[in-house]
Design an enzyme around this catalytic site. Structure first.
Site, short mmCIF file in Angstrom:
data_model
loop_
_atom_site.label_atom_id
_atom_site.label_comp_id
_atom_site.label_asym_id
_atom_site.label_seq_id
_atom_site.Cartn_x
_atom_site.Cartn_y
_atom_site.Cartn_z
N SER A 28 0.82 -1.21 0.00
CA SER A 28 0.00 0.00 0.00
C SER A 28 0.86 1.26 0.00
O SER A 28 0.34 2.35 -0.21
CB SER A 28 -1.03 0.00 1.13
OG SER A 28 -0.44 -0.38 2.32
N HIS B 9 8.84 -2.73 3.10
CA HIS B 9 8.50 -3.04 4.49
C HIS B 9 8.02 -4.47 4.59
O HIS B 9 7.60 -5.07 3.59
CB HIS B 9 7.43 -2.07 5.01
CG HIS B 9 6.17 -2.09 4.21
ND1 HIS B 9 6.03 -1.41 3.00
CD2 HIS B 9 4.97 -2.71 4.41
CE1 HIS B 9 4.82 -1.61 2.52
NE2 HIS B 9 4.15 -2.41 3.35
C1 DD3 Z 1 -1.62 4.04 6.49
C2 DD3 Z 1 -0.27 2.09 5.79
C3 DD3 Z 1 -0.28 3.37 6.59
C4 DD3 Z 1 -4.10 5.23 6.26
C5 DD3 Z 1 -3.88 4.28 7.21
C6 DD3 Z 1 -2.64 3.67 7.32
N1 DD3 Z 1 1.97 1.73 11.52
C7 DD3 Z 1 0.61 3.93 8.80
C8 DD3 Z 1 1.19 6.18 9.42
C9 DD3 Z 1 1.85 5.74 10.56
C10 DD3 Z 1 1.26 3.44 10.00
C11 DD3 Z 1 1.33 2.07 10.39
C12 DD3 Z 1 -1.85 4.98 5.53
C13 DD3 Z 1 0.60 5.28 8.55
CL1 DD3 Z 1 -5.14 3.84 8.27
C14 DD3 Z 1 -3.08 5.59 5.43
O1 DD3 Z 1 0.04 3.03 7.94
C15 DD3 Z 1 1.88 4.37 10.86
N2 DD3 Z 1 2.51 3.97 11.99
N3 DD3 Z 1 0.78 1.08 9.69
C16 DD3 Z 1 2.54 2.67 12.29
N4 DD3 Z 1 3.17 2.27 13.43
#
Ligand code: DD3
Length: 321
Positions: free
Chosen positions: A256, A261
């Site tokens: 995504s 990662h």
């Molecule tokens: C993301 C994939 C990304 C919406 C959403 C999630 N883990 C993150 C920012 C900080 C994080 C993650 C993008 C975005 Cl709901 C847009 O995920 C993050 N911090 N998956 C952590 N620890």
């Protein structure tokens, strides 16, 4: 539960549940810092009765926003307090059977909330339930279709760089290897509330910034991949007591976001995205690169994409779908 059983997803007018919640008693102390108090709802993008989760599109301070609400599992450690400190309302009683509505104290009654704001159209689309298609991507169609498409997109990787540079979530980092070549950061994925190991979900972000995805990997990256496997599993064993045999360690393709990662999650826990059409086990990837250093450059890879994903249109235009 008033909303019944069985799984329902997608659709338009799912705002009833929300309206009901609006009538709840509002405590002034609690709403002071509630940035969501002024959230204005546009639509429900998706929801799942089974997962007890809802994805909402709306506006926050005039900006587009996506809000995800999710009921979290009941941890064993809070049961004592839950039984002693709750209000119990009888619902029905019949022979040896009775049901209740239990109202736990506020701190045991949290709803995990994720806010994306300002949200782009991409974020909105991502959570909207869509029909999916399986795409066949040859090495050639990667370079002629997928690569130009992802290079033209403006997926922001700022949040990844913030973690690597310790500008965000520094206190959540579990382990970090500072080496420029084989280094990485391991931390809990924010989807995991860290309250129970059953749904353990960690994220390893590589320190190198040039590797977009699985497709960019070749035999030169074996030391990096082995380092992540070895140190990652060792840290998880030490920290959580879970051996490598209880973990699912994998890449997504398509990912995504295009900064390499690796996901680490509890084997017993079936997360969306861990299905065969999207997940590639780290150990398989290592083996494949050992037998063919250019494996991921040349092989055909299959992956699912949503109906309204721009990439799908590119494959259609090239008559590859
Ligand atoms: C993301 C994939 C990304 C919406 C959403 C999630 N883990 C993150 C920012 C900080 C994080 C993650 C993008 C975005 Cl709901 C847009 O995920 C993050 N911090 N998956 C952590 N620890």
């Amino acid at each position: 539960m008033a909303d019944g059983t069985g799984e329902t997803k997608g659709g338009e007018d799912k705002s009833l549940g929300l309206k009901k919640r609006r009538s709840f008693h509002i405590d002034h102390e609690d709403t002071k810092e509630n940035v969501l108090a002024d959230f204005s709802l546009s639509s429900v993008l998706n929801y799942s009765v089974r997962d007890k989760r809802i994805f909402i599109h709306g506006k926050l301070d005039g900006q587009e926003a996506v809000v995800i609400l999710e009921k979290t599992p009941i941890g064993e450690d809070i049961l004592e307090e839950m039984f002693r400190g709750s209000k119990l309302e009888a619902e029905m009683s019949n022979d040896i059977y009775s049901t209740y509505k239990l109202q736990p104290p506020a701190h045991l009654n949290e709803i995990k909330t994720t806010v994306v704001c300002p949200a782009t159209e991409k974020h909105v689309k991502k959570y909207q339930r869509q029909e999916r298609h399986l795409v066949k991507e040859t090495g050639e169609s990667y370079s002629s279709i997928t690569l130009p498409y992802i290079e033209q997109q403006s997926f922001s990787l700022q949040w990844v760089y913030n973690i690597l540079e310790k500008k965000a979530e520094a206190d959540r980092i579990l382990f970090e290897d500072l080496d420029q070549e084989v280094g990485f950061v391991l931390l809990p994925d924010f989807k995991w509330d860290q309250k129970q190991l059953d749904d353990l979900f960690l994220l390893a972000l590589v320190r190198q910034r040039k590797i977009k995805s699985l497709r960019d990997l070749n035999a030169d990256h074996l030391p990096l991949l082995r380092n992540i496997y070895e140190k990652g599993t060792e840290v998880i064993m030490r920290h959580y007591g879970l051996p490598a045999s209880k973990l699912r360690i994998y890449f997504h393709y398509q990912p995504s976001y295009y900064h390499l990662h690796i996901h680490f999650n509890a084997l017993n826990y079936e997360v969306p995205g861990s299905s065969v059409e999207r997940a590639h086990l780290l150990l398989d990837v290592i083996e494949n690169l050992v037998s063919d250093p250019q494996y991921y450059k040349t092989r055909t890879l299959y992956f699912p994409i949503s109906e309204d994903d721009g990439l799908l249109n590119r494959f259609k235009e090239a008559r590859k779908l």
